[in-house]
Design a protein around this motif. Structure first.
Motif, PDB file in Angstrom:
ATOM      1  N   GLY A 285      10.753 -31.021  -7.819  1.00  0.00           N
ATOM      2  CA  GLY A 285      10.859 -29.564  -7.840  1.00  0.00           C
ATOM      3  C   GLY A 285       9.722 -28.987  -8.648  1.00  0.00           C
ATOM      4  N   ILE A 286       9.153 -27.889  -8.155  1.00  0.00           N
ATOM      5  CA  ILE A 286       8.045 -27.251  -8.868  1.00  0.00           C
ATOM      6  C   ILE A 286       8.410 -25.791  -9.120  1.00  0.00           C
ATOM      7  CG2 ILE A 286       5.599 -26.615  -8.765  1.00  0.00           C
ATOM      8  CD1 ILE A 286       5.242 -29.038  -6.836  1.00  0.00           C
ATOM      9  N   LEU A 287       8.370 -25.408 -10.391  1.00  0.00           N
ATOM     10  CA  LEU A 287       8.699 -24.036 -10.754  1.00  0.00           C
ATOM     11  C   LEU A 287       7.475 -23.363 -11.355  1.00  0.00           C
ATOM     12  CD1 LEU A 287      10.502 -21.616 -11.578  1.00  0.00           C
ATOM     13  CD2 LEU A 287      11.157 -22.915 -13.606  1.00  0.00           C
ATOM     14  N   GLY A 288       7.033 -22.279 -10.733  1.00  0.00           N
ATOM     15  CA  GLY A 288       5.879 -21.538 -11.230  1.00  0.00           C
ATOM     16  C   GLY A 288       6.273 -20.598 -12.360  1.00  0.00           C
ATOM     17  N   LEU A 289       5.532 -20.677 -13.469  1.00  0.00           N
ATOM     18  CA  LEU A 289       5.839 -19.863 -14.644  1.00  0.00           C
ATOM     19  C   LEU A 289       4.607 -19.083 -15.083  1.00  0.00           C
ATOM     20  CD1 LEU A 289       7.586 -22.715 -16.632  1.00  0.00           C
ATOM     21  CD2 LEU A 289       8.768 -20.766 -15.634  1.00  0.00           C
ATOM     22  N   ASP A 290       4.839 -18.072 -15.868  1.00  0.00           N
ATOM     23  CA  ASP A 290       3.740 -17.326 -16.471  1.00  0.00           C
ATOM     24  C   ASP A 290       3.672 -17.751 -17.934  1.00  0.00           C
ATOM     25  OD1 ASP A 290       2.248 -15.463 -17.896  1.00  0.00           O
ATOM     26  OD2 ASP A 290       2.917 -13.760 -16.697  1.00  0.00           O
ATOM     27  N   LYS A 291       2.573 -18.419 -18.290  1.00  0.00           N
ATOM     28  CA  LYS A 291       2.435 -18.886 -19.669  1.00  0.00           C
ATOM     29  C   LYS A 291       1.269 -18.109 -20.292  1.00  0.00           C
ATOM     30  CE  LYS A 291       2.808 -23.527 -21.635  1.00  0.00           C
ATOM     31  NZ  LYS A 291       2.561 -24.942 -21.334  1.00  0.00           N
ATOM     32  N   ASN A 292       1.598 -17.127 -21.052  1.00  0.00           N
ATOM     33  CA  ASN A 292       0.583 -16.264 -21.682  1.00  0.00           C
ATOM     34  C   ASN A 292      -0.433 -15.724 -20.662  1.00  0.00           C
ATOM     35  OD1 ASN A 292       1.754 -16.895 -24.180  1.00  0.00           O
ATOM     36  ND2 ASN A 292       0.559 -18.796 -24.275  1.00  0.00           N
ATOM     37  N   GLY A 293       0.093 -15.262 -19.558  1.00  0.00           N
ATOM     38  CA  GLY A 293      -0.777 -14.653 -18.553  1.00  0.00           C
ATOM     39  C   GLY A 293      -1.401 -15.640 -17.579  1.00  0.00           C
ATOM     40  N   GLU A 294      -1.177 -16.921 -17.782  1.00  0.00           N
ATOM     41  CA  GLU A 294      -1.732 -17.940 -16.877  1.00  0.00           C
ATOM     42  C   GLU A 294      -0.588 -18.570 -16.080  1.00  0.00           C
ATOM     43  OE1 GLU A 294      -5.007 -18.838 -16.547  1.00  0.00           O
ATOM     44  OE2 GLU A 294      -5.492 -17.223 -17.956  1.00  0.00           O
ATOM     45  N   GLU A 295      -0.873 -18.916 -14.827  1.00  0.00           N
ATOM     46  CA  GLU A 295       0.149 -19.614 -14.037  1.00  0.00           C
ATOM     47  C   GLU A 295       0.281 -21.051 -14.534  1.00  0.00           C
ATOM     48  OE1 GLU A 295      -0.182 -18.156  -9.521  1.00  0.00           O
ATOM     49  OE2 GLU A 295      -2.077 -18.708 -10.452  1.00  0.00           O
ATOM     50  N   SER A 296       1.503 -21.513 -14.668  1.00  0.00           N
ATOM     51  CA  SER A 296       1.691 -22.930 -14.989  1.00  0.00           C
ATOM     52  C   SER A 296       2.913 -23.415 -14.212  1.00  0.00           C
ATOM     53  CB  SER A 296       1.830 -23.142 -16.485  1.00  0.00           C
ATOM     54  OG  SER A 296       3.127 -22.847 -16.891  1.00  0.00           O
ATOM     55  N   TYR A 297       2.972 -24.701 -14.018  1.00  0.00           N
ATOM     56  CA  TYR A 297       3.979 -25.240 -13.096  1.00  0.00           C
ATOM     57  C   TYR A 297       4.783 -26.345 -13.771  1.00  0.00           C
ATOM     58  CZ  TYR A 297       1.579 -22.322  -9.798  1.00  0.00           C
ATOM     59  OH  TYR A 297       1.052 -21.213  -9.179  1.00  0.00           O
ATOM     60  N   GLN A 298       6.082 -26.099 -13.846  1.00  0.00           N
ATOM     61  CA  GLN A 298       6.990 -27.060 -14.466  1.00  0.00           C
ATOM     62  C   GLN A 298       7.557 -27.973 -13.372  1.00  0.00           C
ATOM     63  OE1 GLN A 298      11.036 -25.686 -15.641  1.00  0.00           O
ATOM     64  NE2 GLN A 298      10.225 -25.931 -17.712  1.00  0.00           N
ATOM     65  N   ILE A 299       7.592 -29.260 -13.648  1.00  0.00           N
ATOM     66  CA  ILE A 299       8.072 -30.208 -12.633  1.00  0.00           C
ATOM     67  C   ILE A 299       9.447 -30.732 -13.024  1.00  0.00           C
ATOM     68  CG2 ILE A 299       7.637 -32.487 -11.585  1.00  0.00           C
ATOM     69  CD1 ILE A 299       4.657 -31.950 -11.866  1.00  0.00           C
ATOM     70  N   SER A 300      10.344 -30.773 -12.043  1.00  0.00           N
ATOM     71  CA  SER A 300      11.623 -31.458 -12.265  1.00  0.00           C
ATOM     72  C   SER A 300      11.755 -32.562 -11.214  1.00  0.00           C
ATOM     73  CB  SER A 300      12.796 -30.482 -12.193  1.00  0.00           C
ATOM     74  OG  SER A 300      12.755 -29.750 -11.004  1.00  0.00           O
ATOM     75  N   LEU A 301      12.498 -33.586 -11.573  1.00  0.00           N
ATOM     76  CA  LEU A 301      12.622 -34.752 -10.683  1.00  0.00           C
ATOM     77  C   LEU A 301      14.084 -35.111 -10.461  1.00  0.00           C
ATOM     78  CD1 LEU A 301       9.876 -37.086 -12.271  1.00  0.00           C
ATOM     79  CD2 LEU A 301       9.654 -35.669 -10.229  1.00  0.00           C
ATOM     80  N   GLY A 302      14.343 -35.668  -9.301  1.00  0.00           N
ATOM     81  CA  GLY A 302      15.678 -36.218  -9.028  1.00  0.00           C
ATOM     82  C   GLY A 302      16.667 -35.248  -8.429  1.00  0.00           C
ATOM     83  N   GLY A 303      16.222 -34.065  -8.071  1.00  0.00           N
ATOM     84  CA  GLY A 303      17.141 -33.114  -7.446  1.00  0.00           C
ATOM     85  C   GLY A 303      17.394 -33.459  -5.987  1.00  0.00           C
ATOM     86  N   SER A 304      18.490 -32.943  -5.491  1.00  0.00           N
ATOM     87  CA  SER A 304      18.831 -33.213  -4.094  1.00  0.00           C
ATOM     88  C   SER A 304      19.801 -32.147  -3.599  1.00  0.00           C
ATOM     89  CB  SER A 304      19.472 -34.600  -4.012  1.00  0.00           C
ATOM     90  OG  SER A 304      20.033 -34.775  -2.748  1.00  0.00           O
ATOM     91  N   ALA A 305      19.661 -31.756  -2.316  1.00  0.00           N
ATOM     92  CA  ALA A 305      20.551 -30.716  -1.771  1.00  0.00           C
ATOM     93  C   ALA A 305      21.414 -31.274  -0.651  1.00  0.00           C
ATOM     94  CB  ALA A 305      19.718 -29.558  -1.256  1.00  0.00           C
ATOM     95  N   ASP A 306      21.451 -32.565  -0.507  1.00  0.00           N
ATOM     96  CA  ASP A 306      22.242 -33.142   0.590  1.00  0.00           C
ATOM     97  C   ASP A 306      23.648 -33.505   0.110  1.00  0.00           C
ATOM     98  OD1 ASP A 306      21.895 -35.401  -0.926  1.00  0.00           O
ATOM     99  OD2 ASP A 306      20.495 -36.384   0.450  1.00  0.00           O
ATOM    100  N   GLU A 307      24.297 -34.447   0.774  1.00  0.00           N
ATOM    101  CA  GLU A 307      25.672 -34.801   0.413  1.00  0.00           C
ATOM    102  C   GLU A 307      25.769 -35.389  -0.998  1.00  0.00           C
ATOM    103  OE1 GLU A 307      24.039 -35.564   3.082  1.00  0.00           O
ATOM    104  OE2 GLU A 307      23.588 -37.691   3.056  1.00  0.00           O
ATOM    105  N   LYS A 308      24.617 -35.809  -1.550  1.00  0.00           N
ATOM    106  CA  LYS A 308      24.620 -36.262  -2.950  1.00  0.00           C
ATOM    107  C   LYS A 308      23.904 -35.214  -3.808  1.00  0.00           C
ATOM    108  CE  LYS A 308      24.532 -41.096  -1.643  1.00  0.00           C
ATOM    109  NZ  LYS A 308      23.591 -42.179  -1.299  1.00  0.00           N
TER     110      LYS A 308
END
Lengths: 89, 548
Positions: B465-488
């Motif tokens: 997962g990639i989440l775009g953030l504003d860090k002091n006026g600059e774009e930055s991207y936080q990464i998350s791992l292991g998410g799932s939207a299926d039966e699990k």
């Protein structure tokens, strides 16, 4: 509108009510052309807030904002640059 | 497909007329923006960065070829020659003028479409499995139930001003293709002792506080569905918080009250309604089911033509699935052409696809929440022709389920709420990993990108997962791992400090390398590896090789 604004120079921008297009306040009217935008100094903000409010009431514009400019008159924030230049891809 | 009754037609026509008058009153100055905003939102009209945006409902993701053609026409006449298919199976037009919206709604009404309840604090468009009625595993077709819920929830007087928006998804098999457990209510049709009924899940959602829905009813008889939904909604309507927008969703209510308390309150209210209010009769149900019959004879047999073409084979292996009935196939139409915005389709593509659907898929098209389209019933003997026609309009990208098949919200390029851009990130990923052999080697993986914490790009439930953030006026991207939207269904874990745009692709490459290095074999997918190896290994590799 003016809360949390940084810097000394600004443009007054909004969206045109009927079309939604981005517009900038030039002298006494609204223009799609950034080159015609009036540079506003911090001490003038209250006056231009009133102008924005009046123009909202007249149903010319919606969602007015002040666009922060750097000392050399360039738009500072990416969001405002995108509003001016359009989508980036 | 469901066809509007005379009553449906009248309801939509009346609403269109009503909104036209509201628009006129707004333009003429009789309504302020404060007064007009809730009215336009109830008709799917937002104001974004550059323009208004109109979100049109595609009920449970099902479109006729005439409707798709009309969407193309609207994009040509009133917009910029394209539309954007969303993560809730709807379509958005990014550039309509306020003064044109009444005409757009009128044109939509002519093909039995509208934008009602695609925004605002009401029950939104019902989501559904895009393989409803065409996969062998389901216990029954969930679409009639979606239609019943649609009828019940449209203009429901009690639920038009809920504490917050409310999303419902319905599925009918073990496999969850509708992200059901991240909806406010998720319904799964199951069979128990010979009877079909619903498992009911409540309180799922993404946004700034992601939660997986909790099962509050193991088996609900079908005839009680609306009474039970009514009970849930009335409890939420009464107790959901209205003092804080960030705490207003039912997911917060269930977490504040506790699962048992909410269940007890719902059951108590359900008892009051039980067999008194909205009990479904067999006749009504059978009448609705008639709209969802298969458009062909189940016994038709047909073979895939024996054509030696490498690209056709690659496409068939990746984008074509088995239909419930042997003579037909399901064709996935990728809206993830390399380097293009995910979910976008040009007017020409929509018009041509409408023709392809008319010719080869009994006029039916489906929209997936993963921002692709589906031709649900293609006769096997027509597969080569379909591929040839799709190729002509650049809709034959063979990447369904692969790393370039990303989900992505519009991000800061369009959205007034976004804190960073998401489409350019998706484009970079797509360009970087577009080699077919490389994609196949990596295998099934879901990358989901959101341009802000509201999570329209479903980043919480992305394998990456990639989440775009504003860090002091600059774009930055936080990464998350292991998410799932299926039966699990699982909410991903944030891996660590965020990355600037220029370092993001390298970070994703490192994650992919860790995954590949720890795979047991090519069947071992990302989630299995992640669950086995753990986040620490990914974290260690990531931050050793990439300075954030």
């Amino acid at each position: 509108m003016a809360k949390k604004l940084k810097g000394e120079l600004f443009y007054l921008s909004a969206n045109d009510l009927k079309t939604g297009e981005v517009v900038y306040y030039s002298n006494k009217s609204w223009s799609k052309n950034l080159k015609e935008a009036r540079v506003i100094r911090r001490e003038e903000i209250e006056e231009f807030e009133r102008i924005a409010e009046l123009n909202e009431k007249k149903c010319k514009i919606i969602s007015p904002i002040f666009v922060e400019l750097s000392d050399d008159g360039k738009i500072k924030k990416l969001r405002d640059i995108i509003r001016y230049k359009g989508i980036t891809f | 497909m469901y066809k509007y009754s005379e009553k449906d037609k009248q309801i939509v026509k009346n609403r269109t007329k009503e909104f036209s008058l509201q628009v006129k009153r707004r333009i003429d100055g009789y309504l302020t923006e404060e007064e007009f905003k809730p009215l336009r939102l109830m008709n799917g009209l937002y104001l974004q960065l550059h323009a208004y945006m109109l979100r049109v409902a595609i009920p449970y993701g099902e479109l006729s070829h005439q409707q798709l053609h009309k969407l193309a026409e609207i994009s040509e006449k009133y917009d910029k020659n394209y539309g954007h298919f969303t993560t809730r199976q709807n379509i958005q037009f990014n550039w309509p003028k306020l003064e044109d919206v009444p005409k757009i709604l009128e044109e939509l009404a002519n093909v039995e479409m509208h934008a009602i309840q695609t925004s605002g604090n009401c029950i939104r468009n019902i989501s559904c499995d895009h393989f409803a009625g065409i996969n062998k595993q389901e216990v029954e077709d969930p679409r009639p139930w979606c239609e019943i819920i649609r009828k019940w929830s449209t203009f429901h007087p009690e639920f038009s001003f809920l504490p917050r928006k409310f999303k419902i998804a319905v599925i009918a098999s073990e496999n969850d293709r509708a992200a059901m457990k991240v909806h406010d209510i998720g319904l799964r049709l199951i069979k128990k002792e010979g009877e079909t009924g619903f498992e009911v899940y409540v309180g799922g959602g993404q946004g700034r506080s992601p939660f997986i829905a909790k099962k509050i009813k193991g088996f609900l008889k079908k005839k009680h569905l609306l009474n039970y939904l009514e009970a849930i909604l009335s409890v939420y309507n009464e107790l959901g918080r209205r003092d804080n927008i960030y705490k207003a969703r039912i997911k917060i209510l269930i977490n504040e009250l506790g699962e048992k308390k909410l269940k007890d309150l719902v059951d108590e209210r359900f008892k009051k309604f039980f067999e008194k209010k909205l009990t479904l009769g067999v006749t009504e149900l059978e009448e609705i089911k008639k709209s969802f019959q298969l458009p062909f004879d189940k016994n038709i047999r047909s073979e895939v033509p024996k054509i030696k073409n490498k690209d056709f084979k690659i496409w068939r292996d990746q984008n074509v699935l088995n239909h419930k009935y042997d003579g037909h196939s399901i064709v996935m139409v990728s809206l993830k052409q390399y380097g293009k915005p995910p979910g976008d389709a040009s007017a020409l593509q929509m018009k041509s696809l409408s023709e392809i659907a008319k010719k080869y898929s009994y006029g039916e098209i489906r929209v997936t929440h993963e921002q692709n389209l589906v031709l649900p019933h293609v006769l096997n003997s027509n597969l080569y022709s379909v591929w040839t026609d799709l190729k002509k309009i650049k809709l034959a990208t063979a990447n369904i389920g692969l790393i370039t098949d990303t989900i992505c919200c519009p991000g800061m390029d369009y959205c007034a709420l976004a804190t960073a851009r998401s489409i350019p990130i998706s484009q970079k990923i797509s360009q970087h990993f577009k080699n077919q052999l490389l994609q196949k080697k990596i295998g099934k993986i879901k990358i989901k990108i959101s341009g802000c914490i509201n999570a329209c790009g479903h980043h919480h439930v992305g394998n990456i997962g990639i989440l775009g953030l504003d860090k002091n006026g600059e774009e930055s991207y936080q990464i998350s791992l292991g998410g799932s939207a299926d039966e699990k269904t699982n909410i991903g874990q944030i891996v660590g400090p965020s990355f600037t745009e220029d370092k993001l692709i390298s970070a994703i490459e490192t994650i992919i390398k860790t995954y590949e290095d720890n795979r047991l074999n090519l069947e071992d997918d990302f989630i299995s590896v992640f669950n086995r190896v753990g986040i620490d290994k990914f974290k260690q590799d990531l931050y050793e090789k990439n300075n954030s």
